[in-house]
Enzyme design. Structure first.
Site, PDB file in Angstrom:
ATOM      1  N   ILE A 123      46.327  71.750-120.630  1.00  0.00           N
ATOM      2  CA  ILE A 123      45.709  73.149-121.382  1.00  0.00           C
ATOM      3  C   ILE A 123      45.229  73.989-119.598  1.00  0.00           C
ATOM      4  O   ILE A 123      45.877  74.001-118.232  1.00  0.00           O
ATOM      5  CB  ILE A 123      44.404  72.093-120.883  1.00  0.00           C
ATOM      6  CG1 ILE A 123      43.515  71.538-122.003  1.00  0.00           C
ATOM      7  CG2 ILE A 123      42.677  73.623-120.757  1.00  0.00           C
ATOM      8  CD1 ILE A 123      43.627  71.801-123.315  1.00  0.00           C
TER       9      ILE A 123
ATOM     10  N   LYS B 214      45.177  57.245-117.884  1.00  0.00           N
ATOM     11  CA  LYS B 214      44.675  57.349-118.963  1.00  0.00           C
ATOM     12  C   LYS B 214      44.538  57.265-120.227  1.00  0.00           C
ATOM     13  O   LYS B 214      43.834  56.935-120.582  1.00  0.00           O
ATOM     14  CB  LYS B 214      45.251  58.791-118.961  1.00  0.00           C
ATOM     15  CG  LYS B 214      45.070  59.692-118.420  1.00  0.00           C
ATOM     16  CD  LYS B 214      43.857  60.167-117.772  1.00  0.00           C
ATOM     17  CE  LYS B 214      43.190  61.537-116.842  1.00  0.00           C
ATOM     18  NZ  LYS B 214      42.269  61.916-117.029  1.00  0.00           N
TER      19      LYS B 214
ATOM     20  N   ASP C 246      29.587  67.956-108.412  1.00  0.00           N
ATOM     21  CA  ASP C 246      31.001  68.279-107.864  1.00  0.00           C
ATOM     22  C   ASP C 246      31.428  67.688-105.685  1.00  0.00           C
ATOM     23  O   ASP C 246      30.379  68.166-106.024  1.00  0.00           O
ATOM     24  CB  ASP C 246      31.981  69.310-108.520  1.00  0.00           C
ATOM     25  CG  ASP C 246      33.371  69.342-108.300  1.00  0.00           C
ATOM     26  OD1 ASP C 246      34.012  68.657-107.436  1.00  0.00           O
ATOM     27  OD2 ASP C 246      34.072  69.698-109.204  1.00  0.00           O
TER      28      ASP C 246
ATOM     29  N   SER D  68      44.025  61.481-121.619  1.00  0.00           N
ATOM     30  CA  SER D  68      44.998  62.915-121.624  1.00  0.00           C
ATOM     31  C   SER D  68      45.680  61.870-122.861  1.00  0.00           C
ATOM     32  O   SER D  68      45.795  61.263-123.477  1.00  0.00           O
ATOM     33  CB  SER D  68      45.810  63.155-121.021  1.00  0.00           C
ATOM     34  OG  SER D  68      46.708  63.418-120.287  1.00  0.00           O
TER      35      SER D  68
ATOM     36  N   TYR E 291      49.713  58.075-113.774  1.00  0.00           N
ATOM     37  CA  TYR E 291      49.093  58.910-114.223  1.00  0.00           C
ATOM     38  C   TYR E 291      49.270  58.282-116.071  1.00  0.00           C
ATOM     39  O   TYR E 291      47.685  58.845-116.255  1.00  0.00           O
ATOM     40  CB  TYR E 291      49.844  60.997-113.877  1.00  0.00           C
ATOM     41  CG  TYR E 291      48.299  61.193-114.962  1.00  0.00           C
ATOM     42  CD1 TYR E 291      46.971  61.684-114.196  1.00  0.00           C
ATOM     43  CD2 TYR E 291      48.549  62.219-116.169  1.00  0.00           C
ATOM     44  CE1 TYR E 291      46.547  63.092-115.625  1.00  0.00           C
ATOM     45  CE2 TYR E 291      48.056  62.995-116.943  1.00  0.00           C
ATOM     46  CZ  TYR E 291      46.615  63.314-116.845  1.00  0.00           C
ATOM     47  OH  TYR E 291      45.731  63.438-116.456  1.00  0.00           O
TER      48      TYR E 291
ATOM     49  N   ILE F 124      37.898  72.239-116.850  1.00  0.00           N
ATOM     50  CA  ILE F 124      37.016  72.146-118.389  1.00  0.00           C
ATOM     51  C   ILE F 124      35.717  71.711-117.839  1.00  0.00           C
ATOM     52  O   ILE F 124      35.271  71.960-118.383  1.00  0.00           O
ATOM     53  CB  ILE F 124      37.980  70.179-118.568  1.00  0.00           C
ATOM     54  CG1 ILE F 124      39.256  70.897-119.257  1.00  0.00           C
ATOM     55  CG2 ILE F 124      37.413  69.515-119.895  1.00  0.00           C
ATOM     56  CD1 ILE F 124      40.082  69.877-119.964  1.00  0.00           C
TER      57      ILE F 124
ATOM     58  N   THR G  44      44.724  75.181-116.704  1.00  0.00           N
ATOM     59  CA  THR G  44      43.628  75.354-115.296  1.00  0.00           C
ATOM     60  C   THR G  44      44.548  76.278-114.501  1.00  0.00           C
ATOM     61  O   THR G  44      45.780  76.176-114.886  1.00  0.00           O
ATOM     62  CB  THR G  44      42.591  73.940-115.352  1.00  0.00           C
ATOM     63  OG1 THR G  44      44.225  73.053-115.366  1.00  0.00           O
ATOM     64  CG2 THR G  44      42.672  73.345-117.011  1.00  0.00           C
TER      65      THR G  44
END
Length: 248
Positions: A187, A158, A36, A140, A154, A17, A189
């Site tokens: 998504i 989020k 990054d 998310s 997680y 993303i 990825t």
């Protein structure tokens, strides 16, 4: 060209993303600072410049608060004023509740909540001083409901991003700073597709009214909206981008 003469920092720009968002904003005229820890940040910047856009690649460790402060100071000095920040750093882990110890819980919050907090804290004084800016955080569908792929730590992290986003929006709204979040569904990825079994993918598609798994580009369009002046009267919200997941 909504972002002509604007500089946008994107953390986690090395792939997924983050990369899709960087490419999208650059196509609309932004100078994108691709941040990054992964060297793939350089690939993202090269893709942008190869397509005629404007980008810089900057290494930073989102888990190291001192490094974040240092790198953001240097970026603001070199590329400022900064018009927007898109926080794409984050990760999950597919563990059940009883498999998670306190250390794993802390690490999940560090990766998803504190990385967002560190970047916001590093750029907000600058935006406050210049009386303007756009911040886009990433929650998310897990933070809205519960994750079908990742563990409860997680989902908890989020959900915390949503609370942080709302509070920052209220506190910094008087300084003309918009703070919003996006809650993607599943998504496609590389990381997620590698993690999903064929059965999980089929169940996800069946549970999605639009009938498909989303792409990073689907999210990038919403990032572009929230980072632009089209969203000048939008703050404190979390936009669901999930194809209607959980509505079926």
């Amino acid at each position: 060209m909504r972002f002509e003469n604007k500089t946008i920092i994107i953390t986690g720009a090395g792939g997924g993303i983050g990369r899709a968002s960087a490419l999208r904003l650059a196509r609309e005229g932004a100078h994108v600072v691709c941040m990054d820890i992964a060297e793939s940040r350089e690939d993202t910047a090269r893709l942008i410049t190869k397509g005629g856009g404007d980008a810089s690649a900057v290494a930073y460790d989102a888990l190291n608060s001192e490094d974040v402060k240092k790198v953001f100071r240097e970026v603001i000095s070199a590329h400022g004023p900064i018009d927007g920040l898109v926080n794409c750093v984050g990760a999950g882990l597919p563990l059940s509740a009883l498999e998670i110890d306190e250390e794993a819980f802390d690490k999940m919050f560090d990766m998803n909540v504190k990385t967002t907090y560190r970047a916001c804290w590093a750029v907000l004084p600058h935006m406050q001083e210049r009386r303007g800016g756009k911040i886009v955080n990433f929650s998310s569908v897990a933070g809205r409901s519960a994750s079908v792929l990742q563990g409860p730590h997680y989902s908890s992290a989020k959900a915390a991003v949503i609370g942080l986003t709302r509070h920052l929006a209220r506190e910094f709204g008087p300084h003309n700073i918009n703070v919003n979040a996006i809650a993607p569904g599943v998504i496609g990825t590389d990381r997620i597709l590698e993690q999903m079994s064929d059965a999980q993918r089929q169940r996800t598609e069946t549970a999605t009214p639009l009938g498909r798994i989303g792409s990073p580009g689907d999210i990038a369009g919403v990032v572009a909206f929230l980072a632009s002046e089209d969203a000048r009267h939008v703050t404190g919200v979390t936009i669901d981008v999930n194809g209607g997941f959980f509505l079926a």
